[in-house]
Structure formats: C-alpha cells, structure tokens
Design an enzyme around this catalytic site. Structure first.
Site, PDB file in Angstrom:
ATOM      1  N   ASN A   8      -0.202  11.819   0.575  1.00 24.53           N
ATOM      2  CA  ASN A   8       0.577  10.637   0.196  1.00 24.53           C
ATOM      3  C   ASN A   8       1.154  10.800  -1.202  1.00 24.53           C
ATOM      4  O   ASN A   8       0.595  11.532  -2.008  1.00 24.53           O
ATOM      5  CB  ASN A   8      -0.328   9.389   0.212  1.00 24.53           C
ATOM      6  CG  ASN A   8      -0.737   8.996   1.616  1.00 24.53           C
ATOM      7  OD1 ASN A   8       0.077   8.981   2.517  1.00 24.53           O
ATOM      8  ND2 ASN A   8      -2.012   8.681   1.791  1.00 24.53           N
ATOM      9  N   LYS A  11      -5.703  -1.904  -2.678  1.00 21.79           N
ATOM     10  CA  LYS A  11      -6.832  -1.696  -1.759  1.00 21.79           C
ATOM     11  C   LYS A  11      -7.555  -3.006  -1.471  1.00 21.79           C
ATOM     12  O   LYS A  11      -7.927  -3.295  -0.324  1.00 21.79           O
ATOM     13  CB  LYS A  11      -7.819  -0.694  -2.370  1.00 21.79           C
ATOM     14  CG  LYS A  11      -7.310   0.738  -2.439  1.00 21.79           C
ATOM     15  CD  LYS A  11      -7.543   1.472  -1.131  1.00 21.79           C
ATOM     16  CE  LYS A  11      -7.128   2.940  -1.254  1.00 21.79           C
ATOM     17  NZ  LYS A  11      -7.365   3.693  -0.029  1.00 21.79           N
ATOM     18  N   TYR A  31       0.880  -1.181   0.000  1.00 25.17           N
ATOM     19  CA  TYR A  31       0.000   0.000   0.000  1.00 25.17           C
ATOM     20  C   TYR A  31       0.909   1.220   0.000  1.00 25.17           C
ATOM     21  O   TYR A  31       2.069   1.151  -0.390  1.00 25.17           O
ATOM     22  CB  TYR A  31      -0.928  -0.095   1.219  1.00 25.17           C
ATOM     23  CG  TYR A  31      -2.073   0.872   1.261  1.00 25.17           C
ATOM     24  CD1 TYR A  31      -2.875   1.115   0.149  1.00 25.17           C
ATOM     25  CD2 TYR A  31      -2.385   1.549   2.446  1.00 25.17           C
ATOM     26  CE1 TYR A  31      -3.941   1.994   0.205  1.00 25.17           C
ATOM     27  CE2 TYR A  31      -3.452   2.427   2.514  1.00 25.17           C
ATOM     28  CZ  TYR A  31      -4.226   2.654   1.389  1.00 25.17           C
ATOM     29  OH  TYR A  31      -5.280   3.526   1.458  1.00 25.17           O
ATOM     30  N   GLU A  33     -12.019   5.302  -6.331  1.00 23.98           N
ATOM     31  CA  GLU A  33     -10.671   5.527  -5.817  1.00 23.98           C
ATOM     32  C   GLU A  33      -9.861   6.403  -6.767  1.00 23.98           C
ATOM     33  O   GLU A  33      -9.740   6.102  -7.960  1.00 23.98           O
ATOM     34  CB  GLU A  33      -9.961   4.170  -5.642  1.00 23.98           C
ATOM     35  CG  GLU A  33      -8.759   4.217  -4.754  1.00 23.98           C
ATOM     36  CD  GLU A  33      -9.124   4.496  -3.299  1.00 23.98           C
ATOM     37  OE1 GLU A  33      -8.438   5.338  -2.687  1.00 23.98           O
ATOM     38  OE2 GLU A  33     -10.077   3.893  -2.784  1.00 23.98           O
ATOM     39  N   ASP A  34      -9.321   7.487  -6.242  1.00 26.23           N
ATOM     40  CA  ASP A  34      -8.374   8.346  -6.967  1.00 26.23           C
ATOM     41  C   ASP A  34      -8.941   8.915  -8.273  1.00 26.23           C
ATOM     42  O   ASP A  34      -8.233   8.978  -9.286  1.00 26.23           O
ATOM     43  CB  ASP A  34      -7.060   7.595  -7.223  1.00 26.23           C
ATOM     44  CG  ASP A  34      -6.266   7.436  -5.926  1.00 26.23           C
ATOM     45  OD1 ASP A  34      -6.688   8.007  -4.910  1.00 26.23           O
ATOM     46  OD2 ASP A  34      -5.240   6.747  -5.930  1.00 26.23           O
ATOM     47  N   ARG A  76      -6.003  10.858 -10.616  1.00 26.76           N
ATOM     48  CA  ARG A  76      -5.374  11.538  -9.476  1.00 26.76           C
ATOM     49  C   ARG A  76      -4.871  10.476  -8.505  1.00 26.76           C
ATOM     50  O   ARG A  76      -5.417  10.269  -7.438  1.00 26.76           O
ATOM     51  CB  ARG A  76      -6.390  12.463  -8.795  1.00 26.76           C
ATOM     52  CG  ARG A  76      -5.788  13.416  -7.775  1.00 26.76           C
ATOM     53  CD  ARG A  76      -6.818  13.872  -6.773  1.00 26.76           C
ATOM     54  NE  ARG A  76      -7.403  12.758  -6.033  1.00 26.76           N
ATOM     55  CZ  ARG A  76      -6.857  12.201  -4.958  1.00 26.76           C
ATOM     56  NH1 ARG A  76      -5.702  12.620  -4.503  1.00 26.76           N
ATOM     57  NH2 ARG A  76      -7.464  11.195  -4.337  1.00 26.76           N
ATOM     58  N   ASP A 130     -13.424   6.505  -1.082  1.00 31.77           N
ATOM     59  CA  ASP A 130     -12.464   6.408   0.012  1.00 31.77           C
ATOM     60  C   ASP A 130     -11.704   7.713   0.211  1.00 31.77           C
ATOM     61  O   ASP A 130     -11.353   8.075   1.331  1.00 31.77           O
ATOM     62  CB  ASP A 130     -11.487   5.264  -0.261  1.00 31.77           C
ATOM     63  CG  ASP A 130     -10.642   4.931   0.955  1.00 31.77           C
ATOM     64  OD1 ASP A 130     -11.186   4.927   2.066  1.00 31.77           O
ATOM     65  OD2 ASP A 130      -9.435   4.681   0.789  1.00 31.77           O
ATOM     66  N   ASP A 131     -11.438   8.440  -0.874  1.00 29.95           N
ATOM     67  CA  ASP A 131     -10.692   9.692  -0.766  1.00 29.95           C
ATOM     68  C   ASP A 131     -11.505  10.765  -0.042  1.00 29.95           C
ATOM     69  O   ASP A 131     -10.951  11.593   0.674  1.00 29.95           O
ATOM     70  CB  ASP A 131     -10.301  10.194  -2.158  1.00 29.95           C
ATOM     71  CG  ASP A 131      -9.520   9.151  -2.933  1.00 29.95           C
ATOM     72  OD1 ASP A 131      -8.454   8.751  -2.447  1.00 29.95           O
ATOM     73  OD2 ASP A 131      -9.982   8.720  -4.003  1.00 29.95           O
TER      74      ASP A 131
END
Length: 643
Positions: A499, A262, A191, A334-335, A244, A357-358
């Site tokens: 991150n 994930k 991760y 995600e992203d 992203r 999740d973001d």
C-alpha cells in the site's frame, strides 16, 4: 485558590472537565440552565491566574445569567472580558476557563451529541435550540444522502478525506452512519489509499487535533498526559511512531492519520464504541529531511531517537497505559519499522494485550484469502509452494501464519512446513548461505538453495503456485514474472499487497492481462473491475480491515488478556468461511465489504471462542451464543432521543 465542593461539581455536570458533555457526564443533558457566579481576580494583583467560583442559590432563583461574569465590557463594547485578557498586560497570566451549560449553543458544538437539523421540535424547546437552527426537521438518512451528494462532488480523494474528518469533528454519529451505509465507497477515503496522502500532507491540512501526541518532551510525564484524555474507559489504543507509514516511509508525527483511520474502522466495521478508542502518536523525531525542512511540519524537528532513549520512552508508555487503563486494554502497534516492530511485539506480548496489525493482521487476512482460494485451485495449503517478494514485517508475518496453519492441518512440525515457503528480499532469495548476515526474523526462512539474485529467476527455479508481494515497491511483478507464473500454473495466485496503490507490485489489469485472465488476484489497496476479452474480472482486496475490527471486538467482549497465534488462525478461518459460491464465481477470494459488520461478528465470535478455550478470557460466564453476543455489543450510530 480554587474552592468548590465535589457535590457542587457533580450537580452542575462539570466534574473532571470544563465541558458538560465530557467523561461520565456525556448523555446527561440538564433540562434547565444552571447559573454560576464567577469572580475573576484582578490579574494585576493575582499573577497565578487562579479563579474563585461561587454558586449562589439566590442568583439561580433570580435567573442571573452565566454571561454576567464581569461588569466591564471588552474593547469597543463587545463580549464581556470573561478571562481578564483585556485588563491584563501581555506578560501576565490569564485563566482560559469558562463554564457553560447544556443549552443549544454548546449542544450543537459537541460532536458526540450534535444531531444538526435532526433535533425535533420537542428537543429544540427542551434544550434551548430555538432560533439556532432553521425550522426544518430532517432525518439522519436524509442528512447522509445530502452529505454523500456533497462528497461526490469533490474531484480529489484528499478533499473527500478532509470533508469526512470535518464531519467526524462536527457530528460523530452522522460520520459513522455515513461510513457504515457506504462502506465500499468510503473505505478507500478514510483508509488506504487516501490516508497515505493525508499523512504525507498532514501538517498542511491539520485542523482540529485528534488523538494524543506523546513526544520526547513528555518523557517522565506520560501517565499525566494519558490522564489529559477526557475518556477514561479506553478499550483499544492504536499507536504508531510514524517510521514506516504504509509504503511511504518515515512520516514522523504526521503518521497520526493512521491511528485515527484505523480506529474509525474499529467503530464502523467492528462496532467498538468511539469513546473507547484512543489514537496515539509517539513522536521521537524523524529522519525525513523534507519534513524537517517543511515549515508546516507539526512534529519534533530532530533526527529520530534510537537505542536506550527510544526504548525508555516506549516502556514508560506501555507501563502508563496498563496503569491507567488496566490489563484488558488492547494496544495495536501500527507502522513501526521492522527493527522495532518485532522487538516490541516480543517484549510486550507476554505482559500486555498487544497486536501488531502489520505482522499479525496482514498475516491473518492473507491466510484467509489463501484458504478461500483453495476452493478455486484445489488441494490443501501443504500442496502449494509460496514465494514472497519482501521479507519485512508483513512478509515474515504472513509466512509464519501459513506455516502454523499447515502444521495444524498436517501435524507436521512448523520447521518442516516452513520449507514450503521462500522469501526474496532486496539482496535476492533468502538461503542458508546468507544466514549469518540475516536479521533474526528472516533466519527461519533461510533454506538450502544456491543463491538467486532476481525475482524472475526465483520464480522460474522454485515454480511457486502462490506469489505474494509485500515489498513496498511498485511494479516489481513485471510482465515476465506474471507470464512465468502463468506458464506453470493453470490458476496462478498473485497477491500484490503493498500500500498505497502506487506501491502495489502490479495492477489488477496487469495481472489479468499478462496471465490471459487466469490469475486469482487480490491487492492491498482497491482496484476497479477489469474487462479482458469480453469478461469482467473483479479483483479482491486483501485488506486488514476485514480482520482487525472483528479481532479486536472478540478480544474486548471476552475480556482476553493476551493474544495467542491460535486466535489469528481462528480469525482467518472465520473470514474464509464467509466467502460464498457467488463470490467464487466472480474469482473473488474475499467477501464484499458491504456485509462487513456481520463478518466482523463472526470473526469476533471465533476469536472469543478460542480465547475461552485457551483460558485467556476473563469475562465469565461465557455467553451461549457468541455471534449474537458480538452483535449486541456493537455500537450503533443511530441518533438518540433527548429528554
């Protein structure tokens, strides 16, 4: 021309797949090989590549071999020409199908069932493994010990990542056993931060494909593509469009490392079985010129599709997922870039079981840390002032959940509790005079105040007790900023959440040193303990992995059909409750990851309880003890015994 009766397919274990271990047949290992006679049509006469297969009981009795497929050997007397490739010209079709049985050779190459040297003598006899393995029989624990020794020899984190991905493709249970038993050491490898580097170099390290790639080429055929995936009982999908990735920007198709990573954590930390997890990358192109010019790039070589073309592809995907897997499949975004992330969550939040999740996972884990931190600084959430650097998905998502929790605790309208939270973006403090030019998700945070351009000026003027970084820009919490926080706070709370590590707003060492050891610090990616003036400080990690595995398990085990904000608050409260006095004594506001499966069970139980209260759970009746039920639902990577 393909004639086989359905009962023949089911009896030979090949229904729906060429592998005897796929789909519903997995785990059903025949005790003796089945022989099939395959008549390959002459490719010079049949250009459509069709194959006629015929089973003869007589040949089974005569112990005819499945290798006896064609009387003609290939060139130089090698293996037999199973597919007809050697007799076909280059422009003719051949049929790359083969039938195998659950004998040793195929068993050793099936990651779902392979145990390597852990196959005992009885299993080696029953499943034709004699001679295919050295004589030693070893335990799974010894296998883990050996592999950890090997992995620790690698100097580079990316080498360790590649070794772990290779293990996952060879021996699934051993991969998860190793990850669960060494979670604190291996989490940064599978991760963040290592997965970020892996995505940047994904085209160069790409080996065996993982997950489903759905590109613009598949538009109009997405349901068909989903049905190509061998597992049918999917419970969790993690999907990205790669625009992203962490704080690294647009990585296009190479963002697949994120869904894969994930979902590994969904299994290792939350106990969701691997066969129920599906990683998906939506490839609509990339605006990353470096990737477009990289000969090893694995995605579409075009600029990103936008507008209607993009929306139609995503809508087809969401509709196909619901049609293929049902109402209760969890889709985790995600992203995605800000401009798509909020729109997708708003659009599908009322029709699908979706979770970003973001926005939501980050918010939940940060809120948990803040609730826990109150044990160190005192007061309630409403007694504190919050200043964010970064007003994108993570920043506004965290801010909104803090405001909701304050509203719940104080019975104040959420419009009032928002006024205790300030955000700084690339243009400075978000204030009401900027409201007309702001994106819609920033507008709730435009408060009455004179314009301020810099973070340092905002800190000095607003005097926050909590400083949160979600900017994706490294080293923005400067010495002056941290010293200012420490000047008017006895215990300043500083969360540098971006991150990977290179994008963190400040390091743990900087936070502790510049605050003279008084900061309560947590980051998005891990930092090593810091010694300052003879005392060792252990930085916390506000890692989404604390929340989303348990959150997802809670949704799955209760059969929840929609995500509600109260479930996110329930997850935060459950995580905060797991921080012990021993953790607080070390300055920690999160529990250690070593106990993550128990933590996930508590979170899952809290989330499921809220789902039942809200009437959104469909698995009835409600279990009496949801914590025990969550633990009983968790996947175990222990080897099974084969008959």
């Amino acid at each position: 021309m393909f004639s086989l009766k359905s009962n023949f397919l089911s009896n030979t274990g090949i229904s729906g797949s060429c592998s005897p271990f796929s789909g519903k047949q997995r785990g059903l290992v025949p005790t003796a090989p089945t022989s099939l006679k395959i008549l390959a049509l002459n490719p010079n006469r049949e250009r459509n590549g069709s194959v006629l297969m015929e089973s003869t009981l007589q040949e089974m009795r005569d112990e005819a071999s499945v290798l006896d497929l064609d009387p003609k050997s290939t060139v130089a007397g090698g293996v037999r020409d199973v597919y007809g490739e050697d007799t076909a010209t280059e422009d003719q079709f051949v049929t790359p199908w083969t039938l195998s049985v659950a004998t040793g050779y195929s068993l050793l190459r099936d990651p779902h069932h392979n145990k390597g040297l852990a196959f005992n003598d009885k299993e080696r006899d029953a499943h034709y493994l004699r001679g295919l393995l050295p004589p030693a029989v070893v335990s799974q624990e010894l296998q883990v010990k050996k592999l950890m020794h090997i992995i620790r020899q690698y100097q580079l984190p990316l080498q360790k990542y590649m070794a772990m991905m290779d293990l996952q493709e060879r021996n699934e249970k051993l991969f998860y056993k190793l990850l669960i038993d060494n979670v604190e050491e291996m989490l940064p490898i599978v991760y963040t931060p290592t997965v970020g580097e892996a995505c940047q170099k994904y085209g160069r390290i790409f080996g065996r494909p993982q997950g489903l790639y759905i590109s613009l080429k598949e538009k109009g055929r997405i349901l068909e593509v989903l049905r190509n995936w061998p597992e049918k009982n999917i419970q969790v999908i993690v999907v990205t469009d790669g625009e992203r990735i962490l704080g690294l920007g647009d990585l296009g198709c190479q963002g697949m490392g994120i869904p894969v990573g994930k979902l590994s954590l969904y299994t290792a930390l939350g106990g969701v079985r691997p066969s129920a997890c599906l990683p998906v990358t939506i490839d609509v192109g990339t605006n990353n010129e470096k990737l477009l010019n990289d000969e090893f790039y694995i995605g579409l070589r075009q600029r990103r599709a936008t507008g209607q073309e993009y929306s139609e592809l995503l809508h087809e995907f969401m509709s196909a997922v619901k049609q293929n897997y049902g109402e209760r499949v969890l889709i985790q975004f995600e992203d995605f870039a800000n401009h798509n992330a909020f729109d997708l969550l708003a659009k599908y939040g009322t029709t699908h079981l979706v979770f970003n999740d973001d926005i939501q996972g980050t918010a939940s884990v940060v809120l948990a840390g803040l609730v826990a931190a109150l044990n160190l600084v005192g007061g309630t959430l409403a007694d504190h002032r919050f200043l964010f650097l970064g007003a994108g998905e993570a920043g506004t998502g965290i801010a909104e959940l803090i405001a909701l929790e304050m509203s719940k605790q104080t019975n104040m309208p959420v419009e009032e509790t928002r006024k205790k939270i300030w955000l700084v973006d690339s243009k400075g403090l978000i204030v009401s005079s900027r409201k007309e030019s702001l994106q819609h998700f920033k507008k709730p945070w435009a408060h009455e105040h004179e314009p301020i351009k810099t973070l340092l000026d905002a800190v000095n003027d607003i005097k926050p007790t909590v400083l949160i970084g979600t900017s994706g820009v490294g080293r923005t919490f400067t010495k002056e900023v941290v010293e200012a926080m420490a000047s008017f706070n006895e215990r300043p709370i500083i969360l540098a959440l971006s991150n990977p590590t290179s994008q963190s707003e400040c390091t743990a060492e900087e936070a502790y040193t510049w605050s003279e050891g008084r900061a309560i610090f947590a980051s998005g990616s891990p930092f090593a303990p810091v010694e300052y003036e003879g005392k060792v400080y252990v930085p916390g990690q506000a890692n989404n992995a604390y929340i989303f595995p348990g959150f997802g398990l809670g949704l799955i085990m209760s059969g929840t059909i929609r995500v509600h904000d109260d479930m996110l608050l329930a997850a935060s409260e459950a995580l905060a409750a797991q921080v012990t006095q021993e953790n607080f004594d070390k300055g920690l506001i999160y529990p250690p990851f070593a106990n993550i499966r128990n933590i996930s069970a508590q979170i899952a139980a809290n989330v499921a309880t809220k789902a039942y209260e809200l009437g959104l759970a469909t698995r009835l009746p409600q279990p009496k003890d949801l914590v025990k039920y969550a633990e009983s639902c968790m996947y175990s990577p222990a080897y099974r015994s084969y008959r």
